[in-house]
Write an enzyme that holds these catalytic residues in place. Structure first.
Site, PDB file in Angstrom:
ATOM      1  CB  SER A   1      -0.820   0.036   1.116  1.00  0.00           C
ATOM      2  OG  SER A   1      -1.489   1.543   1.418  1.00  0.00           O
TER       3      SER A   1
ATOM      4  CE1 TYR B   1      -6.383   4.546  -1.751  1.00  0.00           C
ATOM      5  CE2 TYR B   1      -4.286   4.373   0.509  1.00  0.00           C
ATOM      6  CZ  TYR B   1      -5.604   3.692  -0.203  1.00  0.00           C
ATOM      7  OH  TYR B   1      -6.244   2.767   0.107  1.00  0.00           O
TER       8      TYR B   1
ATOM      9  CB  THR C   1      -6.523   2.802  -4.921  1.00  0.00           C
ATOM     10  OG1 THR C   1      -6.489   1.319  -5.165  1.00  0.00           O
ATOM     11  CG2 THR C   1      -8.448   3.161  -4.022  1.00  0.00           C
TER      12      THR C   1
ATOM     13  CE  LYS D   1      -7.854  -2.786  -3.457  1.00  0.00           C
ATOM     14  NZ  LYS D   1      -8.837  -1.842  -2.801  1.00  0.00           N
TER      15      LYS D   1
ATOM     16  CG  HIS E   1     -11.444   1.157   0.149  1.00  0.00           C
ATOM     17  ND1 HIS E   1     -10.519   1.582  -0.507  1.00  0.00           N
ATOM     18  CD2 HIS E   1     -11.048   1.152   1.499  1.00  0.00           C
ATOM     19  CE1 HIS E   1      -9.614   2.112  -0.271  1.00  0.00           C
ATOM     20  NE2 HIS E   1      -9.730   1.627   0.863  1.00  0.00           N
TER      21      HIS E   1
END
Length: 402
Positions: free
Chosen positions: A107, A130, A156, A252, A276
């Protein structure tokens, strides 16, 4: 050592060994947590179809994901703050995944940095991005992922703004934790966790601190993060990121057939049907409910993966039967990490593999790639209980069943 037979066993150990704020971060959803709960309860509504008097020998769970071979159709989903569940958590998880033969995805909001993880594994891992407003940071972190030889970029799309998770606000979630009296009392009973954290230097968001302009400590980090999620992310910006990356791209957070069609036209290597983990739009349908509609909408134009609510090998089997090419697990492996570090992640994967293998055999299949709708029974109304209403002024258009 207790006898561990399920993800729930690991979950109980995780809860006992990890500070409350970090356990609650893992095991919570936004607002009423309806979607968080239904991600798992909707799996229970699907039933497996038992078959007998078939040859069950020489079974295979081998699969692939965006062209990469996998030991089974399961990947470790990106989870923020993993290094607060267990010291150096991302490193432990990446090593467990590599040894097991399944993909690991790091992440953006990890405690261990891209470089930290790359130093502790021998094979490429995926990186989840992100999209931040800071364009210099965005370009730099993509370059860092390239330099680390990350095998795919997982972009994402469902966190342009942060959904409210009540437990995180009430617990005063931060990394590292603020030393309030309730926190100190909680930490005093989690000595195993505390000893691990004392032995590591990795206690901040390693991909951000020292890399983002003006972020050098906890206070500046929290204010930077709160302001940086890019609310203007659209398909044009996604296209620019795709071109900057230049490698395999997974999108995603797809939960609508129309978005899935756009993603397929866009040329993504795969999409992940995901809400999520119920942590963003509470009240959305579960991932497993939306999966068949998205598969129907785009066919085999792009790999369709699924994330959300998977806690067992049987859940993996059901997702494959409803059309998923592969699946992603988050909380399942996180419970293993919080319980026993790297060994716990391995245990979680072993539990899922064994359940998947045995259930596949009892459904009359020997090859995981043969799993399909013939292996499940779907309750009446499961696929068409809800409709998307026609837009105002379009009264002649029939509602679309989902």
């Amino acid at each position: 050592m207790p006898v561990i037979t399920s993800i729930d066993d690991l979950k109980r150990m995780h809860r006992a060994r990890t500070p409350r704020m970090f356990y609650d971060y893992a095991e919570s959803g936004s607002y009423t947590e309806q979607t968080f709960r239904e991600n798992t309860t909707d799996f229970a509504r699907l039933k497996l179809r038992q078959k007998v008097a078939v040859d069950m020998s020489n079974r295979s769970l081998a699969s692939d994901m965006v062209g990469l071979p996998t030991a089974m159709p399961v990947a470790l989903a990106p989870v923020g703050l993993t290094g607060m569940q267990h010291a150096d958590g991302e490193i432990h998880a990446a090593r467990a995944a590599e040894k097991f033969g399944v993909p690991f995805c790091l992440s953006t909001m990890s405690i261990c940095s891209i470089e930290d993880v790359a130093q502790h594994v021998t094979k490429p891992f995926m990186f989840q991005l992100y999209v931040m407003k800071d364009q210099d940071f965005l370009a730099a972190i993509i370059e860092r992922a390239k330099k680390a030889r990350c095998s795919a970029l997982v972009l994402t799309l469902d966190l342009q703004i942060l959904g409210q998770r009540h437990k995180d606000l009430k617990n005063g979630l931060s990394a590292p934790p603020k030393m309030t009296l309730p926190t100190m009392l909680d930490l005093a009973t989690r000595w195993r966790w505390g000893m691990g954290m004392l032995r590591t230097k990795r206690r901040f968001f390693g991909n951000i601190v020292g890399h983002a302009k003006g972020v050098g400590d906890t206070s500046s980090l929290m204010s930077w993060t709160a302001e940086q999620f890019d609310e203007r992310l659209d398909w044009d910006k996604i296209a620019r990121i795709r071109d900057m990356w230049g490698g395999k791209l997974i999108l995603k957070g797809i939960l609508d057939p129309d978005d899935a069609r756009i993603a397929a036209d866009f040329g993504a290597d795969a999409i992940i049907v995901s809400n999520h983990g119920g942590r963003q739009l509470d009240g959305a349908l579960s991932s497993i409910r939306m999966l068949p509609h998205i598969v129907k909408a785009i066919g085999d134009r792009v790999e369709v993966h699924m994330d959300g609510g998977i806690r067992s090998g049987q859940d993996v089997l059901k997702a494959l039967a409803l059309g998923a090419h592969s699946t992603w697990i988050g909380r399942a492996w996180l419970h293993g990490l919080g319980a026993m570090g790297e060994a716990g992640v391995t245990k979680a994967l072993e539990i899922i593999r064994k359940e998947l293998d045995i259930s596949m055999a009892l459904c009359g299949e020997r090859d995981i790639k043969a799993i399909g709708p013939q292996n499940v029974m779907i309750p009446r109304g499961f696929l068409d209980e809800y409709e998307i209403a026609a837009p105002m002024g379009a009264s002649q258009a029939a509602p679309v069943a989902v």
